[in-house]
Design a protein around this motif. Structure first.
Motif, PDB file in Angstrom:
ATOM      1  N   PHE A 196      44.546  52.662  65.783  1.00 52.42           N
ATOM      2  CA  PHE A 196      44.153  54.022  65.436  1.00 52.42           C
ATOM      3  C   PHE A 196      42.799  54.033  64.737  1.00 52.42           C
ATOM      4  CE2 PHE A 196      44.069  57.624  62.485  1.00 52.42           C
ATOM      5  CZ  PHE A 196      44.442  58.682  63.293  1.00 52.42           C
ATOM      6  N   GLY A 197      42.620  53.148  63.761  1.00 53.18           N
ATOM      7  CA  GLY A 197      41.371  53.097  63.012  1.00 53.18           C
ATOM      8  C   GLY A 197      40.189  52.720  63.883  1.00 53.18           C
ATOM      9  N   VAL A 198      40.388  51.739  64.751  1.00 51.89           N
ATOM     10  CA  VAL A 198      39.309  51.332  65.661  1.00 51.89           C
ATOM     11  C   VAL A 198      38.931  52.477  66.593  1.00 51.89           C
ATOM     12  CG1 VAL A 198      38.708  49.803  67.578  1.00 51.89           C
ATOM     13  CG2 VAL A 198      39.858  48.881  65.555  1.00 51.89           C
ATOM     14  N   GLY A 199      39.939  53.188  67.098  1.00 51.14           N
ATOM     15  CA  GLY A 199      39.659  54.325  67.984  1.00 51.14           C
ATOM     16  C   GLY A 199      38.876  55.414  67.267  1.00 51.14           C
ATOM     17  N   CYS A 200      39.276  55.731  66.033  1.00 50.54           N
ATOM     18  CA  CYS A 200      38.553  56.742  65.249  1.00 50.54           C
ATOM     19  C   CYS A 200      37.116  56.315  65.001  1.00 50.54           C
ATOM     20  CB  CYS A 200      39.257  56.982  63.917  1.00 50.54           C
ATOM     21  SG  CYS A 200      40.828  57.865  64.031  1.00 50.54           S
ATOM     22  N   GLY A 201      36.941  55.048  64.640  1.00 50.58           N
ATOM     23  CA  GLY A 201      35.599  54.550  64.359  1.00 50.58           C
ATOM     24  C   GLY A 201      34.711  54.564  65.580  1.00 50.58           C
ATOM     25  N   LEU A 202      35.273  54.183  66.721  1.00 51.27           N
ATOM     26  CA  LEU A 202      34.491  54.146  67.959  1.00 51.27           C
ATOM     27  C   LEU A 202      34.034  55.544  68.363  1.00 51.27           C
ATOM     28  CD1 LEU A 202      33.423  52.515  70.355  1.00 51.27           C
ATOM     29  CD2 LEU A 202      35.639  52.819  71.468  1.00 51.27           C
ATOM     30  N   ILE A 203      34.944  56.502  68.321  1.00 48.15           N
ATOM     31  CA  ILE A 203      34.592  57.878  68.697  1.00 48.15           C
ATOM     32  C   ILE A 203      33.580  58.463  67.720  1.00 48.15           C
ATOM     33  CG2 ILE A 203      35.490  60.214  69.026  1.00 48.15           C
ATOM     34  CD1 ILE A 203      38.158  58.902  69.862  1.00 48.15           C
ATOM     35  N   THR A 204      33.780  58.210  66.427  1.00 51.19           N
ATOM     36  CA  THR A 204      32.834  58.712  65.430  1.00 51.19           C
ATOM     37  C   THR A 204      31.435  58.172  65.681  1.00 51.19           C
ATOM     38  OG1 THR A 204      34.543  58.918  63.725  1.00 51.19           O
ATOM     39  CG2 THR A 204      32.269  58.739  62.966  1.00 51.19           C
TER      40      THR A 204
END
Length: 310
Positions: free
Chosen positions: A258-266
């Protein structure tokens, strides 16, 4: 009614929703104080308007649903404070009230209340205002005392997108620039987050991958990594929104994804989109995948059938 058969051990604790949400509210107080110092009395007034709206909306929803009121568990207060922290101090009260009502009535209570919502209510309220009333977020008051009239200024990310960056790292850390109430003073946000870690209300499984991914992707793209980490809503989102119990995965492995996905999109939004910031969109987007992430990352009991529901 479906009954879920889970493996032992099962244990009881003395933690309650009121205590957990109260700790989060307490962790947000330093940032509220900083916002008051930076932007004047409009900051706490905006927060109070959001809190009052949230309490009334949740209580009325409980009456309509013919159930005991949950307004006193402070979950709606946390939502209201987080939403207010994403708004500028000069945001019209009616806009803040509309966004708060959307967060509580549509995103939270319509799905059954606390523990049942599929998206973070505060994040959804922020995105709702961004889409429905973008003019309310088009200007941000500058720091009181920085100029004679505390004129409206551009946020650091907006200025960076235009090729200008007059703020130092210290300015970004202390919030000495134009911005939303809770997205400027990274230092107080960090203090609040460390407090929540100390009392074991949150963990770092989603937060650290979120921040690290933004750092890696923006660094590879040739951006100033420190600037990217200290500006915008990254600290507020990573510390207080990506750690929400209901709308983030249950397992450490799932939280990392979840954190990696949020960081990538951001990072991708900051690098390539027309909007300077993407924290709210990234969290809201990843919220949709939480059930899927939980399905494939939750631990299986010995001898159990994978993902079986009894």
């Amino acid at each position: 009614m479906n009954l879920i058969n889970e493996a032992s051990p099962h244990f009881h604790g003395n933690s309650t929703t009121f205590k957990v949400m109260g700790a989060v509210c307490l962790a947000l107080v330093p940032t509220l104080i900083a916002a008051t110092v930076l932007y004047g009395l409009g900051a706490p007034l905006l927060v109070l308007v959001c809190i009052a709206t949230a309490l009334v909306c949740e209580h009325l929803c409980c009456i309509a649903m013919k159930r005991e009121s949950t307004a006193g568990d402070l979950s709606c207060v946390v939502t209201a404070m987080l939403l207010a922290f994403t708004l500028p101090a000069n945001c019209p009260f009616w806009v803040a009230m509309l966004g708060t009502a959307f967060s509580i009535v549509i995103v939270k209570m319509l799905f059954g209340g606390i523990g049942c919502n599929i998206a973070n209510p505060a994040v959804a309220g922020r995105v709702f205002i961004m889409v429905a009333l973008p003019s309310a977020l088009s200007s941000y008051p500058d720091v009181v005392g920085k100029s004679l009239d505390a004129v409206t200024g551009a946020t650091p990310l907006a200025m960076a997108a235009q090729g200008s960056m007059p703020y130092s790292y210290l300015d970004l850390l202390l919030g000495n620039h134009a911005g939303a109430l809770g997205e400027t003073c990274v230092l107080t946000l960090l203090i609040g987050y460390i407090f929540l870690l100390a009392v074991k209300v949150v963990d770092a499984w989603a937060t650290l991958p979120f921040i690290a991914t933004v750092a890696v992707v923006t660094g590879l793209a040739g951006q100033d990594v420190v600037f990217e980490l200290l500006s915008g809503g990254l600290a507020l989102g990573a510390f207080f929104m990506a750690t929400d119990y209901t709308t983030t995965p249950m397992t450490p492995k799932g939280k990392i994804i979840f954190g990696v996905g949020c960081g990538l999109i951001t990072a991708l939004v900051r690098l390539f989109a027309s909007a300077p910031e993407g924290v709210a969109f990234s969290i809201l987007f990843m919220n949709m995948f939480v059930p899927l992430i939980d399905r494939y990352t939750r631990s299986q009991p010995v001898g159990g059938v994978k993902n079986a529901l009894v």
